[in-house]
Motif scaffolding. Sequence first.
Motif, PDB file in Angstrom:
ATOM      1  N   PRO A  93      46.718  46.231  21.411  1.00  0.00           N
ATOM      2  CA  PRO A  93      46.617  45.307  20.271  1.00  0.00           C
ATOM      3  C   PRO A  93      47.575  44.119  20.397  1.00  0.00           C
ATOM      4  O   PRO A  93      47.257  43.019  19.965  1.00  0.00           O
ATOM      5  CB  PRO A  93      46.998  46.183  19.071  1.00  0.00           C
ATOM      6  N   GLU A  94      48.735  44.298  21.017  1.00  0.00           N
ATOM      7  CA  GLU A  94      49.707  43.194  21.090  1.00  0.00           C
ATOM      8  C   GLU A  94      49.144  41.992  21.854  1.00  0.00           C
ATOM      9  O   GLU A  94      49.389  40.841  21.493  1.00  0.00           O
ATOM     10  CB  GLU A  94      51.006  43.686  21.739  1.00  0.00           C
ATOM     11  N   PHE A  95      48.393  42.244  22.913  1.00  0.00           N
ATOM     12  CA  PHE A  95      47.909  41.146  23.763  1.00  0.00           C
ATOM     13  C   PHE A  95      46.389  40.962  23.707  1.00  0.00           C
ATOM     14  O   PHE A  95      45.854  40.046  24.303  1.00  0.00           O
ATOM     15  CB  PHE A  95      48.315  41.381  25.224  1.00  0.00           C
ATOM     16  N   GLY A  96      45.711  41.850  22.977  1.00  0.00           N
ATOM     17  CA  GLY A  96      44.241  41.875  23.036  1.00  0.00           C
ATOM     18  C   GLY A  96      43.566  40.829  22.176  1.00  0.00           C
ATOM     19  O   GLY A  96      42.341  40.670  22.259  1.00  0.00           O
ATOM     20  N   ALA A  97      44.320  40.107  21.343  1.00  0.00           N
ATOM     21  CA  ALA A  97      43.755  39.045  20.492  1.00  0.00           C
ATOM     22  C   ALA A  97      42.494  39.531  19.763  1.00  0.00           C
ATOM     23  O   ALA A  97      41.505  38.809  19.660  1.00  0.00           O
ATOM     24  CB  ALA A  97      43.467  37.791  21.329  1.00  0.00           C
ATOM     25  N   GLY A  98      42.531  40.768  19.299  1.00  0.00           N
ATOM     26  CA  GLY A  98      41.398  41.315  18.545  1.00  0.00           C
ATOM     27  C   GLY A  98      40.302  41.888  19.428  1.00  0.00           C
ATOM     28  O   GLY A  98      39.375  42.521  18.937  1.00  0.00           O
ATOM     29  N   LEU A  99      40.392  41.646  20.743  1.00  0.00           N
ATOM     30  CA  LEU A  99      39.329  42.112  21.647  1.00  0.00           C
ATOM     31  C   LEU A  99      39.783  43.307  22.499  1.00  0.00           C
ATOM     32  O   LEU A  99      39.078  43.713  23.431  1.00  0.00           O
ATOM     33  CB  LEU A  99      38.873  40.960  22.560  1.00  0.00           C
ATOM     34  N   ASP A 100      40.950  43.867  22.161  1.00  0.00           N
ATOM     35  CA  ASP A 100      41.463  44.970  22.985  1.00  0.00           C
ATOM     36  C   ASP A 100      40.514  46.170  22.963  1.00  0.00           C
ATOM     37  O   ASP A 100      40.371  46.868  23.966  1.00  0.00           O
ATOM     38  CB  ASP A 100      42.882  45.370  22.570  1.00  0.00           C
ATOM     39  N   GLY A 101      39.849  46.392  21.817  1.00  0.00           N
ATOM     40  CA  GLY A 101      38.898  47.514  21.739  1.00  0.00           C
ATOM     41  C   GLY A 101      37.737  47.297  22.714  1.00  0.00           C
ATOM     42  O   GLY A 101      37.300  48.232  23.390  1.00  0.00           O
TER      43      GLY A 101
END
Length: 485
Positions: A228-236
């Motif tokens: 989540p820290e680096f995924g900019a909402g797209l980590d999932g």
Amino acid sequence: MRVLHLAAEVFPLVKTGGLADVVAALPPALAEQGADVRLLLPGHPAVLDGVKHARPVATLGPAFGSARSTLLLGRMPKTDVPVYVIDSPYHFRRDGGPYQAPDGSEWPDNLQRYAYLGWIAAHLAFGELDDKWTPELVHAHDWHAAMACAYLAAHPPTSAASVFTVHNLAYQGVFPHDDARLLGLPARFMQPAGLEFHGQICFMKAGLKFADRVSTVSPTYAQEIATPEFGAGLDGVIRGRVGEVSGILNGIDDAVWNPATDSALAARYKADTLAGKALCKSALQLEARLAQRPEAPVLTVVSRLSSQKGLDLVLAVLPELLRHGAQVVVQGTGDPALESAFAIAANANPGAVALHVGYDESRAHRLIAGADMILVPSRFEPCGLTQLYGLRYGTVPVVRRVGGLADTVTDGETGFAFGEATPFALQAGLERAMAAFADAPRWYAMMQAGMAQNLGWAGPARQYMALYEEACRARRESPRQAPSL
Ligand code: ADP
Ligand code: GLC
């Protein structure tokens, strides 16, 4: 293997950041590995002007809001890589940047402009546009090119495989959901398993969901974007592609970034003849109106001025740096608040802090060659190229230990890496760097170690070739399908 690269920018024709450098240098490096590579670019005015021997290969009717466009085929300047150019006057022949109007606002029709880019790539892969050349693999760079992966997966899917490379997950190409009807894709693509993203549509998701393989530009960033820290909402979404997301480090283009041949410099130099670097430093002090003090450590920043780059941290430690007798020279454009904060610092410290607001390629070379250190304190950094240029030019990088910076700078050997994105941590890193600078033999050894690092494109190009094989195998065995209703 026939490979088509598509991207919004390419050095030296259109460049807003490192993407352009990569898109210029990777295709010729792949050609050296035996690939038959072509580029596909939007026909921005500088592209139409710069591409050589362009001739029409297809005429296209109304699409994505334009009435008529022509697909041209020519050659890149210098490298001679074959390049398709979409000459769509309505979409691309405008003054301004590739993404933004001259006033800094996003072009209001970016959805149509960059969907069109992806659509043309897919139709080249269908064999509809050039009967003499059909790619076996389409390699799309960043959100601007990502829609190619959705069109390739749409009905009927082609046999061409696709690779999508994330250069920066923070820029996603998000548009209102109502505009999805302009894309010419079946409605089933507009669900969360497709392009839908919190009530909007996201071009980046087209690449992340439908490419046969996803890559990014460093192994560490490939791990980071699954969080989540680096995924900019797209980590999932990234975690959903477990085992299919890899990190391949960028290289540097030796024809452009080489202190032994660089015509932008006051003097040229090599690792074993560093006298030229001292001349570059003195020339830089003169050009930037810094005091002529050969003994002063000169620190440079060449960067987009955006929150990604952590340059507020540099402002915070500036007084301490000046107390050490350092000189700081900054070149960048972007966030007006950062521009004016650096301008205030430069005005308050004549001879010690210099600022050039603007984009200037050859000046960037002179800053990087003339400085002793290059600062890259990024909050996140997918790869980062300026620290690589620093290594190549004997300009010791001081970086945050994140993304590609962590993968390319060895703390205490080729540069200095600090942990937290805080002024305190940056200052501690800089104190170690200043102590090393004061120890001439140690500093010389660090410069030598950085300059000896192999940073060319041959290694990364071999890794991409292996990835292409993997993507083609995946396409044959289990093609990625459009989501079902
Ligand atoms: P990003 O792509 O995130 O901006 P990179 O480090 O990958 O970061 O690449 C930045 C590229 O843009 C480098 O080639 C750097 O030299 C160049 N660059 C950035 N700002 C400027 C500027 N103001 N003038 C000239 N070159 C710049
Ligand atoms: C992006 C990233 C940068 C990377 C560049 C080229 O702009 O911010 O870290 O080096 O793309 O891949």
